[in-house]
Design an enzyme around this catalytic site. Sequence first.
Site, short mmCIF file in Angstrom:
data_model
loop_
_atom_site.label_atom_id
_atom_site.label_comp_id
_atom_site.label_asym_id
_atom_site.label_seq_id
_atom_site.Cartn_x
_atom_site.Cartn_y
_atom_site.Cartn_z
N ASP A 1 49.94 35.48 46.92
CA ASP A 1 48.58 34.73 46.64
C ASP A 1 48.27 33.53 47.93
O ASP A 1 49.14 32.86 48.27
CB ASP A 1 48.99 33.85 45.34
CG ASP A 1 47.43 33.31 44.71
OD1 ASP A 1 47.10 34.01 43.47
OD2 ASP A 1 46.92 32.52 45.33
N ILE A 2 47.11 33.78 48.15
CA ILE A 2 46.46 32.91 49.19
C ILE A 2 46.70 31.35 48.83
O ILE A 2 46.47 30.41 49.74
CB ILE A 2 45.11 33.31 49.52
CG1 ILE A 2 44.88 33.09 50.92
CG2 ILE A 2 44.03 32.61 48.70
CD1 ILE A 2 43.34 33.61 51.45
N ASN B 1 45.72 36.78 33.75
CA ASN B 1 44.51 35.96 33.12
C ASN B 1 43.39 37.15 32.85
O ASN B 1 43.32 38.06 33.63
CB ASN B 1 44.03 34.97 34.30
CG ASN B 1 45.11 33.90 34.59
OD1 ASN B 1 45.56 33.38 33.50
ND2 ASN B 1 45.15 33.37 35.71
N GLY C 1 40.72 31.95 33.23
CA GLY C 1 40.97 31.42 34.38
C GLY C 1 40.87 32.86 35.44
O GLY C 1 41.29 32.53 36.39
N GLN C 2 40.40 34.13 34.85
CA GLN C 2 40.11 34.95 35.80
C GLN C 2 39.09 34.76 36.41
O GLN C 2 37.92 34.71 36.06
CB GLN C 2 40.05 36.26 35.00
CG GLN C 2 40.31 37.67 35.85
CD GLN C 2 40.21 38.97 34.93
OE1 GLN C 2 39.97 39.01 33.84
NE2 GLN C 2 40.51 40.06 35.75
N HIS D 1 45.50 42.00 37.90
CA HIS D 1 46.61 41.49 38.71
C HIS D 1 47.60 40.93 38.14
O HIS D 1 47.10 40.17 36.94
CB HIS D 1 45.89 40.71 39.88
CG HIS D 1 45.16 39.82 39.47
ND1 HIS D 1 43.71 39.73 38.98
CD2 HIS D 1 45.31 38.30 39.12
CE1 HIS D 1 43.28 38.68 38.85
NE2 HIS D 1 44.14 37.73 39.02
N LEU D 2 48.61 40.96 38.36
CA LEU D 2 49.81 40.23 37.55
C LEU D 2 50.38 39.37 38.57
O LEU D 2 50.81 39.43 39.51
CB LEU D 2 51.21 41.45 37.12
CG LEU D 2 52.32 40.98 36.51
CD1 LEU D 2 51.91 40.03 35.14
CD2 LEU D 2 53.14 41.92 36.33
N HIS D 3 50.18 38.22 38.11
CA HIS D 3 51.05 36.86 38.77
C HIS D 3 52.40 36.96 38.54
O HIS D 3 52.90 37.05 37.53
CB HIS D 3 50.34 35.43 38.32
CG HIS D 3 49.07 35.53 38.41
ND1 HIS D 3 48.43 34.63 39.54
CD2 HIS D 3 47.77 35.68 37.91
CE1 HIS D 3 47.01 34.50 39.47
NE2 HIS D 3 46.80 35.22 38.53
#
Length: 115
Positions: free
Chosen positions: A33-34, A88, A94-95, A101-103
């Site tokens: 993640d950036i 999310n 919060g998406q 995508h899976l955090h």
Amino acid sequence: MTADTDCLFCKIVTGEIPGDVVHRTERTVAFRDINPQAPLHVLVVPREHLPNAAALAEADPVATAELVTAAKAVAAAEGYDDYRLVFNTGADAGQTVFHAHLHVLAGRGQTWPPG
Ligand code: AMP
Ligand code: ZN
């Protein structure tokens, strides 16, 4: 639907936009993640463009399971047995990127419930 030409994560999957890719499988790509929220913060995404986790699960249950096993592999490769997985879904949750995508978060104590 396989790709969305305006989608940031589709572009990271194809390499059109650079990502710090840490893991690849047949159906998934994982990159850092950036804006990391923990010492380990990786996003595991399906190569296929679906807007959220539920849409992905309906379209491709195998890819959905592969996200979870890829997440475990990413955490294990960095020495973490314990990690948090988050999908999310929807702007109010919060998406911000509408490619499933899976955090994967690890390396600090995780509060519960999340904020
Ligand atoms: P979400 O808010 O659940 O949709 O998650 C989107 C995530 O994508 C956020 O945590 C962002 O920090 C992350 N993100 C946005 N742009 C990039 C990028 N170019 N490379 C890696 N992660 C990104
Ligand atoms: Zn996409």
